[in-house]
Structures are given as C-alpha cells and as structure tokens.
Design a protein around this motif. Structure first.
Motif, mmCIF file in Angstrom:
data_model
loop_
_atom_site.group_PDB
_atom_site.id
_atom_site.type_symbol
_atom_site.label_atom_id
_atom_site.label_comp_id
_atom_site.label_asym_id
_atom_site.label_seq_id
_atom_site.Cartn_x
_atom_site.Cartn_y
_atom_site.Cartn_z
ATOM 1 N N ASP A 25 0.814 -1.214 0.000
ATOM 2 C CA ASP A 25 0.000 0.000 0.000
ATOM 3 C C ASP A 25 0.846 1.261 0.000
ATOM 4 O OD1 ASP A 25 -2.389 -1.473 0.070
ATOM 5 O OD2 ASP A 25 -2.261 -1.678 2.246
ATOM 6 N N LEU A 26 2.118 1.154 -0.352
ATOM 7 C CA LEU A 26 3.009 2.302 -0.373
ATOM 8 C C LEU A 26 3.107 2.818 -1.802
ATOM 9 C CD1 LEU A 26 4.909 4.025 1.383
ATOM 10 C CD2 LEU A 26 6.751 2.471 0.771
ATOM 11 N N TYR A 27 2.746 4.093 -1.993
ATOM 12 C CA TYR A 27 2.698 4.671 -3.331
ATOM 13 C C TYR A 27 3.688 5.816 -3.514
ATOM 14 C CZ TYR A 27 -1.656 2.056 -3.602
ATOM 15 O OH TYR A 27 -2.583 1.049 -3.589
ATOM 16 N N GLY A 254 2.024 12.748 9.491
ATOM 17 C CA GLY A 254 0.787 13.201 8.850
ATOM 18 C C GLY A 254 1.014 13.577 7.395
ATOM 19 N N GLU A 255 2.117 14.260 7.124
ATOM 20 C CA GLU A 255 2.445 14.628 5.750
ATOM 21 C C GLU A 255 2.740 13.395 4.904
ATOM 22 O OE1 GLU A 255 2.979 17.647 2.839
ATOM 23 O OE2 GLU A 255 2.189 17.694 4.880
ATOM 24 N N ILE A 256 3.408 12.402 5.477
ATOM 25 C CA ILE A 256 3.723 11.178 4.737
ATOM 26 C C ILE A 256 2.441 10.434 4.365
ATOM 27 C CG2 ILE A 256 4.811 8.913 4.943
ATOM 28 C CD1 ILE A 256 6.943 10.225 6.685
ATOM 29 N N LYS A 257 1.492 10.347 5.291
ATOM 30 C CA LYS A 257 0.240 9.641 5.010
ATOM 31 C C LYS A 257 -0.568 10.357 3.932
ATOM 32 C CE LYS A 257 -0.428 7.297 9.442
ATOM 33 N NZ LYS A 257 -1.322 7.129 10.613
ATOM 34 N N SER A 258 -0.685 11.672 4.045
ATOM 35 C CA SER A 258 -1.461 12.414 3.044
ATOM 36 C C SER A 258 -0.793 12.349 1.680
ATOM 37 C CB SER A 258 -1.622 13.872 3.494
ATOM 38 O OG SER A 258 -0.361 14.523 3.592
ATOM 39 N N LEU A 259 0.530 12.418 1.632
ATOM 40 C CA LEU A 259 1.242 12.328 0.363
ATOM 41 C C LEU A 259 1.079 10.949 -0.255
ATOM 42 C CD1 LEU A 259 3.109 13.764 -1.621
ATOM 43 C CD2 LEU A 259 5.056 13.026 -0.250
ATOM 44 N N ASN A 260 1.063 9.904 0.556
ATOM 45 C CA ASN A 260 0.856 8.558 0.049
ATOM 46 C C ASN A 260 -0.534 8.409 -0.560
ATOM 47 O OD1 ASN A 260 1.878 5.668 -0.026
ATOM 48 N ND2 ASN A 260 -0.002 5.386 1.142
ATOM 49 N N GLU A 261 -1.554 8.986 0.084
ATOM 50 C CA GLU A 261 -2.920 8.912 -0.444
ATOM 51 C C GLU A 261 -3.051 9.702 -1.739
ATOM 52 O OE1 GLU A 261 -6.716 7.432 -0.523
ATOM 53 O OE2 GLU A 261 -5.074 6.952 0.870
ATOM 54 N N MET A 262 -2.409 10.880 -1.797
ATOM 55 C CA MET A 262 -2.452 11.677 -3.020
ATOM 56 C C MET A 262 -1.734 10.964 -4.163
ATOM 57 S SD MET A 262 -1.799 15.514 -1.533
ATOM 58 C CE MET A 262 -1.842 16.220 -3.176
ATOM 59 N N SER A 263 -0.617 10.316 -3.899
ATOM 60 C CA SER A 263 0.091 9.572 -4.944
ATOM 61 C C SER A 263 -0.744 8.406 -5.450
ATOM 62 C CB SER A 263 1.431 9.068 -4.400
ATOM 63 O OG SER A 263 2.261 10.140 -4.011
ATOM 64 N N LYS A 264 -1.497 7.785 -4.568
ATOM 65 C CA LYS A 264 -2.388 6.702 -4.989
ATOM 66 C C LYS A 264 -3.442 7.237 -5.953
ATOM 67 C CE LYS A 264 -5.791 3.464 -3.122
ATOM 68 N NZ LYS A 264 -6.435 2.950 -1.880
ATOM 69 N N ALA A 320 -2.522 17.223 -10.447
ATOM 70 C CA ALA A 320 -2.227 16.422 -9.247
ATOM 71 C C ALA A 320 -0.722 16.309 -9.036
ATOM 72 C CB ALA A 320 -2.858 15.042 -9.365
ATOM 73 N N SER A 321 0.039 16.149 -10.120
ATOM 74 C CA SER A 321 1.492 16.033 -10.001
ATOM 75 C C SER A 321 2.106 17.308 -9.444
ATOM 76 C CB SER A 321 2.102 15.702 -11.363
ATOM 77 O OG SER A 321 1.609 14.482 -11.855
ATOM 78 N N THR A 322 1.568 18.471 -9.846
ATOM 79 C CA THR A 322 2.086 19.745 -9.334
ATOM 80 C C THR A 322 1.870 19.862 -7.829
ATOM 81 O OG1 THR A 322 1.633 20.773 -11.472
ATOM 82 C CG2 THR A 322 1.970 22.240 -9.593
ATOM 83 N N ILE A 323 0.679 19.485 -7.374
ATOM 84 C CA ILE A 323 0.380 19.558 -5.932
ATOM 85 C C ILE A 323 1.252 18.571 -5.157
ATOM 86 C CG2 ILE A 323 -1.403 19.243 -4.193
ATOM 87 C CD1 ILE A 323 -3.440 20.145 -6.209
ATOM 88 N N ILE A 324 1.401 17.377 -5.682
ATOM 89 C CA ILE A 324 2.192 16.359 -4.991
ATOM 90 C C ILE A 324 3.647 16.787 -4.888
ATOM 91 C CG2 ILE A 324 3.104 14.020 -5.243
ATOM 92 C CD1 ILE A 324 0.390 13.176 -6.252
ATOM 93 N N GLU A 325 4.182 17.392 -5.947
ATOM 94 C CA GLU A 325 5.575 17.827 -5.908
ATOM 95 C C GLU A 325 5.781 18.910 -4.865
ATOM 96 O OE1 GLU A 325 9.456 17.648 -6.517
ATOM 97 O OE2 GLU A 325 7.952 16.296 -7.385
ATOM 98 N N ALA A 326 4.780 19.789 -4.696
ATOM 99 C CA ALA A 326 4.874 20.809 -3.645
ATOM 100 C C ALA A 326 4.864 20.167 -2.257
ATOM 101 C CB ALA A 326 3.732 21.802 -3.790
ATOM 102 N N ARG A 327 4.043 19.129 -2.069
ATOM 103 C CA ARG A 327 4.023 18.442 -0.779
ATOM 104 C C ARG A 327 5.325 17.681 -0.547
ATOM 105 N NH1 ARG A 327 -1.401 18.095 0.959
ATOM 106 N NH2 ARG A 327 -0.550 17.308 2.923
ATOM 107 N N ARG A 328 5.890 17.109 -1.611
ATOM 108 C CA ARG A 328 7.163 16.408 -1.464
ATOM 109 C C ARG A 328 8.279 17.362 -1.054
ATOM 110 N NH1 ARG A 328 6.664 12.853 -7.010
ATOM 111 N NH2 ARG A 328 5.454 11.118 -6.149
ATOM 112 N N LEU A 329 8.230 18.572 -1.554
ATOM 113 C CA LEU A 329 9.248 19.553 -1.184
ATOM 114 C C LEU A 329 9.207 19.827 0.314
ATOM 115 C CD1 LEU A 329 11.456 21.503 -2.101
ATOM 116 C CD2 LEU A 329 9.673 23.217 -2.509
#
Length: 392
Positions: A25-27, A254-264, A320-329
């Motif tokens: 379940d890791l994305y 919390g950030e890791i969990k939300s980022l994992n859900e967004m990547s999914k 979605a990729s733009t938002i995820i990249e901002a969260r990854r930063l």
C-alpha cells in the motif's frame, strides 16, 4: 515466513515476504529515500569511516592535563579501538549504520556490545531492532534496564542452555518435526543492589545482572552479569526523561500519510486517462478487444458511427502532479533531504563555498549530534572497560 500448509499436506509452502506485504500500500517513496539519505549524511558528518572521529582523554574533575607519555598511551588506545571497529568480523559498521538508520526513522537506534572470550577480537557489535526492546531509564536519565525478546528455535535453546532446559523444550528439540518451532526467550538486564554484589566472584558481582528466561514457561535458563551497560543508544532528541524519543519521521507522519494517499489517486487518474472506462450503446455486454487487428462486431451502426465512446471525467494528472511535488518539497525539508542536494544542484561550487555549506549542515544537525555523543561516549566506555578487564 513459511505459511501454514493445508490440512493433509506435509510440505511447507513459502509465502510472500513480510516486506512485500507491508509495502503493498506504499505509493510514494519520498520518505524512504529521505531516511536513506539522512542516514548516509549522519554517517558522513558524524562518524566518517576513513577518519578518526573521537579522541580519548583523562577523566578528571579539575581538567588534569595528561603528560606526554599518557597522551601517547591514549592515542595508542584510540587507534586500537578504531582498528577493532574496522575489522569486518567485529560487525561494527553494519550495526552502526543500522542503528543510525533506526534513529533517523524511529527516533532511537540501539547497538549491543558483547564481550568475546577466546577470540582475537575483544568484543563484537550487534544491531538490536527497536521492536524487540523494552528499555527503561534510571534516576539520572540514562538507560539502566533492558528487556529484549528473542524468537529462538527449540534446538537453538537446547544448544545454548543444555543444563537448564525444561522437559517440554527438550522434547521439542529431540523431535525432528518440532525442533525448529519458535520459542520466546526473554533477556533481562537490571542493575544489582550493592548488597547483592558483596562477596560475589566474577560477573555475579557485576553492576548489572543478566537473566535469560522462558516467560511462557516461567523458567530461568541462565544468569550472568555485565560490568558496564552493554546497550548503546543513539537518540534523535534525548530529553533524559524517557527511554524513547521522537524522530523526524514521527513529526512528518501526517504529511507522509497524506502524500501517500495523493500519490495513490494520481496513479488512478493516470490509469483513467490512459485506459478510460468505455460506454456502449444499448445493452451490449460485449467486451471490447483493443488488440491490433481485432474484430469487434456490432459496435458501429449502419452509417459507420461507433456505438461506444470513452468516458472522460475531466481528470488532470498534471495538476495532481504539481500539488504532490509541492508536498514532497515540504517533506524533504522535514527529513533534511535538501541538505544533501546542494552539491548536486551547484556542481561548480568553489571549495570555500562547499566548506561553508558543510558547516551549515553541521549546525542544522548539531542537536542530533549532541544526542549521538551521549551514545558514542557510552560505547567507548564499554569498549575500554572490556579491554581493561582483559588485561590491556
């Protein structure tokens, strides 16, 4: 891990590895990359393998300055310790790296330093997984008790404690079908009262008592002792009050969990865009065949117009990729991943600029280094105590 065979089947079926089940379940891998990069950075900054990263001095309340002969002896002792650690048979670097990685991931990393009798090395190092340990601190804030659980096979227990083996475990060890069944063994290390040490010889009079037992059987397997506490703790933030500390991953969980859900969801949106759902006219239940040269009868009308169409819900994978990249930063900032990208982003940096950047890294990770110093000093005390009792 071996799965339970079906009824009537005697062979063992190999199941999926536990790591594969945990990661199904890791994305998003940003957090794992950050842990690995942070571990490598801590090793390079704090304990570089090719350099001498600690010295040895004289323990004195009034700052006693050692003589030249004493300095030579201390340097010789320091060089010997580094020589032992560099020996692959000691297991230092593998255990040391694993403990630092555990510290970066979970906040605490532990090593066990075991004295070796009858070998060319005076001691060896073993990484202790955090999931197996139950530590406790004393009044001074230092760890002085440890309870560790092992899963030994019955034959391993019989080989290690042949004189105190209970009949049940002995029967399991003698049975070819049950000799490899796992048995829970508990190792407890606790400080001994001063009165219990008077008149005792050897490790029976040591500062810390060592007890091996079978907790389910309530049977003692063996008793020993340690003159120094054998476990070394690397703490991310050692407050001195608790045997556990919070690491950077706990803060960023919390950030890791939300980022994992967004990547999914991003993967799902890409799949919808590449392989969209198909709508067909009427009650046609025929499955469309998109293979080259395939024939799909009944899917166009007499005028040549198709009776099917892809359903496009207006997904935007690029958004979605733009938002995820901002969260990854932001996650990279939390895991200090940006500190190790400086030289990659500026390959033309001068030596002076690189030195300044390295100093900035050391200042940002300074509090972590201070906490690690406590564990490293306990490690050196343990090492010197062992070789001292061996007659060095």
């Amino acid at each position: 891990r071996a799965a339970r065979p079906p009824k009537g089947v005697t062979h063992v079926v190999i199941d999926t590895p536990a790591a594969a089940r945990r990661s199904k379940d890791l994305y998003d891998m940003t957090s794992l990359w950050g842990i690995e990069r942070l571990t490598a950075g801590m090793l390079t900054l704090k304990t570089p393998e090719s350099n001498v990263w600690h010295d040895i001095g004289v323990d004195d309340d009034y700052g006693y300055e050692p003589t030249h002969e004493e300095k030579v002896a201390l340097e010789k002792l320091r060089d010997y310790l580094f020589k032992v650690r560099a020996n692959p048979k000691s297991g230092f670097w593998s255990a040391h790296k694993a403990a630092i990685r555990s510290m970066c991931a979970f906040g605490d990393g532990w090593m066990f330093i075991e004295e070796v009798h009858g070998g060319r090395l005076p001691f060896r190092y073993e990484y202790a997984p955090l999931a197996d340990l139950f530590p406790a601190n004393g009044p001074d804030g230092r760890t002085n008790r440890m309870f560790r659980c092992y899963d030994y096979s019955a034959v391993q227990v019989a080989q290690k404690w042949p004189d105190s083996l209970p009949p049940k475990i002995r029967a399991m060890a003698d049975d070819p079908q049950r000799r490899h069944q796992r048995v829970r063994v508990l190792h407890a290390i606790t400080p001994r009262p001063d009165g219990a040490r008077i008149g005792k010889l050897g490790v029976a009079g040591a500062r810390f008592g060592s007890y091996y037992c079978l907790p389910e059987e309530r049977i003692m397997l063996g008793e020993g002792g340690y003159w120094d506490f054998p476990y070394v703790r690397y703490a991310w933030n050692n407050s001195g009050l608790s045997p556990f500390s919070e690491g950077p991953v706990a803060i960023a969980l919390g950030e890791i969990k939300s980022l994992n859900e967004m990547s999914k969801n991003e993967l799902i949106s890409h799949q919808v865009l590449v392989r969209p759902p198909i709508a067909v006219a009427g009650k046609n239940m025929q499955r469309l065949n998109f293979n080259p040269g395939a024939v799909n009868p009944g899917l166009i009308n007499g005028e040549g117009q198709p009776l099917f169409a892809p359903l496009n819900a207006g997904v935007r994978p690029d958004f979605a990729s733009t938002i995820i990249e901002a969260r990854r930063l932001g996650l990279r900032e939390m895991l200090y991943l940006n500190l190790w990208q400086i030289l990659l982003e500026s390959p033309d940096m001068t030596a002076t600029e690189a030195l300044i950047r390295a100093q900035e890294k050391g200042e940002l990770l300074g509090p972590v280094g201070i906490s690690m110093n406590d564990g490293l000093s306990m490690m050196v005390d343990r090492e010197i105590g062992i070789i001292g009792r061996k007659g060095a």
